[in-house]
Design an enzyme around this catalytic site. Sequence first.
Site, PDB file in Angstrom:
ATOM      1  N   GLN A  27       5.901  73.866  94.135  1.00  0.00           N
ATOM      2  CA  GLN A  27       5.664  72.507  93.645  1.00  0.00           C
ATOM      3  C   GLN A  27       4.199  72.267  93.295  1.00  0.00           C
ATOM      4  OE1 GLN A  27       6.280  69.157  96.246  1.00  0.00           O
ATOM      5  NE2 GLN A  27       5.928  70.334  98.121  1.00  0.00           N
ATOM      6  N   ILE A  59       0.724  88.778  96.286  1.00  0.00           N
ATOM      7  CA  ILE A  59      -0.621  88.674  96.868  1.00  0.00           C
ATOM      8  C   ILE A  59      -0.821  89.585  98.077  1.00  0.00           C
ATOM      9  CG2 ILE A  59      -0.955  86.314  96.041  1.00  0.00           C
ATOM     10  CD1 ILE A  59      -0.586  85.398  98.994  1.00  0.00           C
ATOM     11  N   ALA A  82       2.529  80.612  99.311  1.00  0.00           N
ATOM     12  CA  ALA A  82       2.661  80.419 100.754  1.00  0.00           C
ATOM     13  C   ALA A  82       4.119  80.544 101.185  1.00  0.00           C
ATOM     14  CB  ALA A  82       2.129  79.042 101.166  1.00  0.00           C
ATOM     15  N   TYR A  83       4.294  80.920 102.430  1.00  0.00           N
ATOM     16  CA  TYR A  83       5.592  80.824 103.095  1.00  0.00           C
ATOM     17  C   TYR A  83       5.615  79.455 103.763  1.00  0.00           C
ATOM     18  CZ  TYR A  83       9.462  81.936 106.285  1.00  0.00           C
ATOM     19  OH  TYR A  83      10.662  81.942 106.966  1.00  0.00           O
ATOM     20  N   THR A 123      -2.780  73.589 105.829  1.00  0.00           N
ATOM     21  CA  THR A 123      -1.841  72.574 106.294  1.00  0.00           C
ATOM     22  C   THR A 123      -2.321  71.830 107.536  1.00  0.00           C
ATOM     23  OG1 THR A 123       0.413  72.281 107.170  1.00  0.00           O
ATOM     24  CG2 THR A 123      -0.656  74.372 107.622  1.00  0.00           C
ATOM     25  N   ASP A 124      -1.813  70.617 107.702  1.00  0.00           N
ATOM     26  CA  ASP A 124      -2.056  69.854 108.925  1.00  0.00           C
ATOM     27  C   ASP A 124      -1.388  70.491 110.141  1.00  0.00           C
ATOM     28  OD1 ASP A 124       0.413  69.231 107.674  1.00  0.00           O
ATOM     29  OD2 ASP A 124       0.588  67.376 108.806  1.00  0.00           O
ATOM     30  N   TYR A 147       4.726  78.872 111.854  1.00  0.00           N
ATOM     31  CA  TYR A 147       4.173  78.522 110.545  1.00  0.00           C
ATOM     32  C   TYR A 147       2.713  78.109 110.666  1.00  0.00           C
ATOM     33  CZ  TYR A 147       3.138  75.562 106.516  1.00  0.00           C
ATOM     34  OH  TYR A 147       2.522  74.987 105.423  1.00  0.00           O
TER      35      TYR A 147
END
Length: 309
Positions: A27, A59, A82-83, A123-124, A147
């Site tokens: 996205q 990557i 990213a995963y 990420t947060d 994650y």
Amino acid sequence: MNELTQNNAPNFMKKLQNILITGSNGQLGRCLQDAVCGGRYAVSDTSNFFFTDIEELDITDICAVSDFVYENKIDCIINAAAYTAVDNAEDESEEAFDINATGVWVVSHICMEQNVFLIHISTDYVFDGNATAPYKPNARPNPVSVYGKSKLAGEQAILDDCSPSVIIRTSWLYSQYGHNFLNTMLKLGKEKKDIYVVDDQYGAPTNAHNLADVILNIIEQKDKIKRPTVFHYANEGVTTWCGFAKEIMKMAQLPCVVHPITTTEYSTKAKRPAYSVLELSKIKKQFKIKIPDWTESLQRELSLIPNDA
């Protein structure tokens, strides 16, 4: 690989600049393509965007990435690969770390070797959620999920390389594209009369189109960055997942009723931070950007989605 070249460049793009965007089918990658193709960030005849996803460029393959960067004379990489399957990562830790840690090390190491500027998205979820005030970029990370741990490992790989780069932590990312909370709620809102959504996890929904614009803004000002630097970006404001869902239903004029529940009533395989609000003053001051409120950005995104979608 999708390569784009456009005219009418602003001054920052007048010199040769080749920009590689990984994870271009996600996205954020698609929102970056919108920003470039929509003309908000046009590039000159001598500047190119290379949009790749895993099919064109893995990557984790150091030789492939090194060759691509060298052969295409890449000046800047935006790593949006990213995963992101938070719950699946609990059972697929090897896959999560392969992309989010090893892959990031590969990209960062090649950027250091070939003098390439890097913007990486984090990420947060690198935080445990025990805070009572917004997390500053220098706050101590303590992820509570696989994650989050894999994303933190990727951050550390960049910080260890010490070349000019930007890490942007963001939260609750959504857009019209792909699998995300907005699209899930719109689907459920058309199918169900009632849904139950967690109301004790606090954060800020972030429009991926807004983040894409900020990333391209940073490229304009990348000479300000001399070392690996962590920034936080989210839309202004704070809500819960339940509050987010209610606003979606209201703005989309869906009759579905959203009922609040607690985290303990909605068990997930991966633990989420109860509070992951990000403090934004550093990125606003450094790059002189104005960040819209999350409700304003949500309304804009909904206007892009056809009613019959």
